[in-house]
Design a protein around this motif. Structure first.
Motif, PDB file in Angstrom:
ATOM      1  N   SER A  29      65.267 113.521  18.392  1.00 21.87           N
ATOM      2  CA  SER A  29      64.618 112.260  18.758  1.00 21.87           C
ATOM      3  C   SER A  29      63.587 112.572  19.834  1.00 21.87           C
ATOM      4  CB  SER A  29      65.634 111.230  19.249  1.00 21.87           C
ATOM      5  OG  SER A  29      66.249 111.664  20.441  1.00 21.87           O
ATOM      6  N   PHE A  30      62.756 111.596  20.118  1.00 23.52           N
ATOM      7  CA  PHE A  30      61.647 111.798  21.048  1.00 23.52           C
ATOM      8  C   PHE A  30      61.538 110.621  21.997  1.00 23.52           C
ATOM      9  CE2 PHE A  30      60.756 113.893  17.083  1.00 23.52           C
ATOM     10  CZ  PHE A  30      60.308 115.143  17.460  1.00 23.52           C
ATOM     11  N   HIS A  31      61.214 110.916  23.257  1.00 24.08           N
ATOM     12  CA  HIS A  31      60.819 109.894  24.221  1.00 24.08           C
ATOM     13  C   HIS A  31      59.309 110.050  24.384  1.00 24.08           C
ATOM     14  CE1 HIS A  31      64.645 108.362  25.722  1.00 24.08           C
ATOM     15  NE2 HIS A  31      65.103 109.596  25.625  1.00 24.08           N
ATOM     16  N   VAL A  32      58.579 108.969  24.184  1.00 24.42           N
ATOM     17  CA  VAL A  32      57.126 109.006  24.327  1.00 24.42           C
ATOM     18  C   VAL A  32      56.746 108.144  25.527  1.00 24.42           C
ATOM     19  CG1 VAL A  32      54.909 108.502  23.249  1.00 24.42           C
ATOM     20  CG2 VAL A  32      56.813 109.368  21.853  1.00 24.42           C
ATOM     21  N   PHE A  33      56.120 108.788  26.510  1.00 25.98           N
ATOM     22  CA  PHE A  33      55.667 108.113  27.718  1.00 25.98           C
ATOM     23  C   PHE A  33      54.154 107.959  27.642  1.00 25.98           C
ATOM     24  CE2 PHE A  33      59.469 110.446  28.867  1.00 25.98           C
ATOM     25  CZ  PHE A  33      60.174 109.571  29.680  1.00 25.98           C
ATOM     26  N   LYS A  34      53.683 106.730  27.705  1.00 26.47           N
ATOM     27  CA  LYS A  34      52.241 106.475  27.824  1.00 26.47           C
ATOM     28  C   LYS A  34      51.953 106.431  29.322  1.00 26.47           C
ATOM     29  CE  LYS A  34      48.651 103.213  26.451  1.00 26.47           C
ATOM     30  NZ  LYS A  34      48.386 101.954  25.716  1.00 26.47           N
ATOM     31  N   VAL A  35      51.102 107.308  29.787  1.00 26.84           N
ATOM     32  CA  VAL A  35      50.839 107.428  31.218  1.00 26.84           C
ATOM     33  C   VAL A  35      49.523 106.728  31.544  1.00 26.84           C
ATOM     34  CG1 VAL A  35      50.621 109.044  33.134  1.00 26.84           C
ATOM     35  CG2 VAL A  35      52.042 109.657  31.168  1.00 26.84           C
ATOM     36  N   ASP A  36      49.554 105.911  32.574  1.00 25.59           N
ATOM     37  CA  ASP A  36      48.350 105.200  32.999  1.00 25.59           C
ATOM     38  C   ASP A  36      47.495 106.145  33.842  1.00 25.59           C
ATOM     39  OD1 ASP A  36      46.391 103.563  34.050  1.00 25.59           O
ATOM     40  OD2 ASP A  36      47.791 102.076  34.859  1.00 25.59           O
ATOM     41  N   ARG A  37      46.360 106.545  33.306  1.00 23.10           N
ATOM     42  CA  ARG A  37      45.511 107.509  34.023  1.00 23.10           C
ATOM     43  C   ARG A  37      44.865 106.911  35.265  1.00 23.10           C
ATOM     44  NH1 ARG A  37      41.792 106.305  29.551  1.00 23.10           N
ATOM     45  NH2 ARG A  37      39.766 105.744  30.404  1.00 23.10           N
TER      46      ARG A  37
END
Length: 115
Positions: free
Chosen positions: A63-71
Motif C-alpha cells: 500500500s502507499f501513503h501519498v502526501f501532497k506537500v504545499d510548496r
C-alpha cells in the motif's frame, strides 16, 4: 548535488515531482531525510509544480501513503535524530492511503491535468 526520485513530464512540461520512500512496516509518522525534503521543496518552487512524497508500505500487502506537500507553506520543523541526522516528519494522517491500482490512477490523473 540533489536527488529527486521521480519526475512526471507531460508534453515536454514537468507537472509533478516525487520523493519515494519504502518502509517495511506501517508507522503513525514517516521520517523523510531533511536533505531530500529540502531538495524536493526547492525544485518544486523552481519548477512551479506540486511536490509529492510517496511512502510504500510492504507490511500486510503493498500500500502507499501519498502526501501532497504545499510548496508555499513554511518549511516543516526538522527534528534531529540521535544519530545527528535531521528529518522532516510526515504524519500518516496527512496522507491519502492507496493501493497500487489507486496510485496508478492518481498519477494518470495528474498527467491528464487532474488532482
Amino acid at each position: 548535488m540533489y536527488d529527486i526520485d521521480m519526475v512526471l513530464e507531460v508534453d515536454s512540461r514537468i507537472v509533478a515531482i516525487f520523493e519515494y520512500k519504502r518502509y517495511q512496516k506501517r508507522y503513525p509518522d514517516y521520517m523523510i531525510p531533511a536533505f531530500e525534503y529540502i531538495a524536493l521543496m526547492k525544485f518544486a518552487r523552481l519548477l512551479r509544480v506540486v511536490p509529492y512524497i510517496i511512502v510504500e508500505i510492504v507490511e500486510g500487502g503493498q500500500s502507499f501513503h501519498v502526501f501532497k506537500v504545499d510548496r508555499f507553506a513554511p518549511k516543516r520543523e526538522l527534528i534531529t535524530w540521535k544519530t545527528g541526522r535531521k528529518f522532516a516528519v510526515f504524519p500518516a494522517s496527512e496522507s491519502e492511503e492507496m493501493d497500487a491500482d489507486d496510485l496508478r490512477e492518481f498519477i494518470t490523473s495528474l498527467a491528464q491535468g487532474g488532482a
